[in-house]
Write a protein that holds these residues in place. Sequence first.
Motif, PDB file in Angstrom:
ATOM      1  N   LYS A 418      -2.813   7.546   7.257  1.00 31.51           N
ATOM      2  CA  LYS A 418      -3.365   7.630   5.914  1.00 31.51           C
ATOM      3  C   LYS A 418      -3.234   6.309   5.158  1.00 31.51           C
ATOM      4  O   LYS A 418      -3.532   6.227   3.965  1.00 31.51           O
ATOM      5  CB  LYS A 418      -2.674   8.747   5.125  1.00 31.51           C
ATOM      6  N   THR A 419      -2.779   5.287   5.865  1.00 36.72           N
ATOM      7  CA  THR A 419      -2.683   3.962   5.262  1.00 36.72           C
ATOM      8  C   THR A 419      -3.342   2.949   6.187  1.00 36.72           C
ATOM      9  O   THR A 419      -3.547   3.203   7.381  1.00 36.72           O
ATOM     10  CB  THR A 419      -1.225   3.547   5.024  1.00 36.72           C
ATOM     11  N   GLN A 426       0.515  -2.779   2.952  1.00 41.33           N
ATOM     12  CA  GLN A 426       0.039  -1.437   3.260  1.00 41.33           C
ATOM     13  C   GLN A 426      -0.802  -0.905   2.108  1.00 41.33           C
ATOM     14  O   GLN A 426      -0.407  -0.968   0.947  1.00 41.33           O
ATOM     15  CB  GLN A 426       1.215  -0.484   3.514  1.00 41.33           C
ATOM     16  N   ILE A 427      -2.003  -0.361   2.462  1.00 43.29           N
ATOM     17  CA  ILE A 427      -2.925   0.170   1.467  1.00 43.29           C
ATOM     18  C   ILE A 427      -3.100   1.669   1.708  1.00 43.29           C
ATOM     19  O   ILE A 427      -3.392   2.107   2.826  1.00 43.29           O
ATOM     20  CB  ILE A 427      -4.302  -0.525   1.543  1.00 43.29           C
ATOM     21  N   GLN A 428      -2.907   2.474   0.660  1.00 46.32           N
ATOM     22  CA  GLN A 428      -3.090   3.916   0.771  1.00 46.32           C
ATOM     23  C   GLN A 428      -4.578   4.248   0.786  1.00 46.32           C
ATOM     24  O   GLN A 428      -5.349   3.760  -0.050  1.00 46.32           O
ATOM     25  CB  GLN A 428      -2.419   4.614  -0.424  1.00 46.32           C
ATOM     26  N   ASP A 430      -7.815   7.269   0.983  1.00 43.26           N
ATOM     27  CA  ASP A 430      -8.096   8.562   0.360  1.00 43.26           C
ATOM     28  C   ASP A 430      -7.857   9.733   1.303  1.00 43.26           C
ATOM     29  O   ASP A 430      -7.718  10.879   0.857  1.00 43.26           O
ATOM     30  CB  ASP A 430      -9.550   8.607  -0.127  1.00 43.26           C
ATOM     31  N   LYS A 449     -11.157  -1.047  -0.684  1.00 44.01           N
ATOM     32  CA  LYS A 449      -9.775  -1.454  -0.951  1.00 44.01           C
ATOM     33  C   LYS A 449      -9.261  -2.520   0.011  1.00 44.01           C
ATOM     34  O   LYS A 449      -8.538  -3.438  -0.392  1.00 44.01           O
ATOM     35  CB  LYS A 449      -8.853  -0.234  -0.875  1.00 44.01           C
TER      36      LYS A 449
END
Length: 470
Positions: A418-419, A426-428, A430, A449
């Motif tokens: 999910k990242t 680290q990018i979260q 959706d 993102k």
Amino acid sequence: MMVNKMIKPVLFAGMVLSAIQPAIIFAADNNPASIPAAGNNTAAAIRPFDGEITNNSLAVSPDEQTAVVSDSRQPWIRVYDLAKGTLRKEISGFVTPRNIIFINGGSQFVVSDSTLGTLRFYNTEDLALKDEVAVGQGAFGTAVAPDGNTMYVNNEAKSTVTVVDLGQHKTTAVIPGFSQPRQGIKVSPDGRSVFVTNFKGDKVSVVDVKTNAIVHEISGFSMIRAISISADGSTMYAANSGRNSIAIVDISQGKIIGEVKVGRDPYGASLSPDGKVLFASNKLDNTINIISTSDNSIIGTIKGFSEPRQAISFSKDGNFAYVLNRDLSVSRVDVKAGMILDTISDKDDTYYDVKVNVKGNPIQSEEPPYYKSKADIIYVPVRFVSEALGATVEWNNDSQTTQINYNGKINSVNVGGKTALAGDQQIQLDGPVEKSGERTFVPLSFISKVMGASVKWDNPSRTVNITPVK
């Protein structure tokens, strides 16, 4: 990203016996107690007999409360409650389930399995397995006579049709002389003839039910798939996936008298109850063409399916149609409006009518982008979008990781994660990274993102427009 104005789902004899080579040996009385329990691991361990041939099936009960679906690539079937829009049960224990059909007024349904070589009889009310009849490996398409007393079973391996007495659950005859009959089989409305498609040779064999003999053959098809017979028995419609057309056959003349060009790789040819329209489902286009039978013209095209094949069923009044998708979800269609109303599945409802443009150019992928309505997430194929933006992409099968080198920065995602890793950050996302077929799909948020591209949604055309940010 919120996709506005999306239609949200609401629910949604000696010679006879010698010709049969059952895959499983049962007690002489076919006592259900002697049948290996559906759901055990025995069937799952059996190698598919004809696994290279793929098909799916959909049967809707006469009261339109229950739908039973299968895909030959999955060793189970699913039973949906259409009134509640929920999954009632997933029944395992199959190997290559081929066709499903309701009998006895809808109180039972029968599933053929080409590897097990059997017909399994289930009660609709409690989904209990009541009987299993051996008809030989290769058992495929099934059809029931109008009086409900006889079932005809195609056998693609032995090129025969098996005749089954539904009252006694016994084989009464085996008809030879076919050439790889698969899913396509129909009994004429008057019950006098059986029409059998032959995949090899591209012809339809016509059987006289009194003599159980082939009396005529209709040729000239190209990769024939589904067939339908008009209520008066005068016309047959056949899907030609080799010519991207629906053939129109004059049954009395025994020949093709016309063709309607449709979408790519048509599998389905399903007539409405009143015979006024025919649904031609196009597997590669993920669409259904609506054909008016009065002049054989296309009067509409319905989008938003996922690999629709022969599995189409109309409601009794003809107002609705049920269409099976690749993921075994069932889409309910408003026939008059020519649109999908809702979709029932065992998971988040998925729509495959999303298009993606990068720098103004459409992305072409064998696995289409999709929208998950409950999660409200659009998923796009990460390789195709990234490469269209100018990135290089590498796939590590062991770790299920996609690595994207874009503008000097290394980004990566893992299937199920999910990242995303953007450089060392680290990018979260959706939602989780998913795999569809052989392709990795990421939530659209990854493109904005992580890759920093501009993402815009055009609702009227249901298109995502992606452009790099300079």
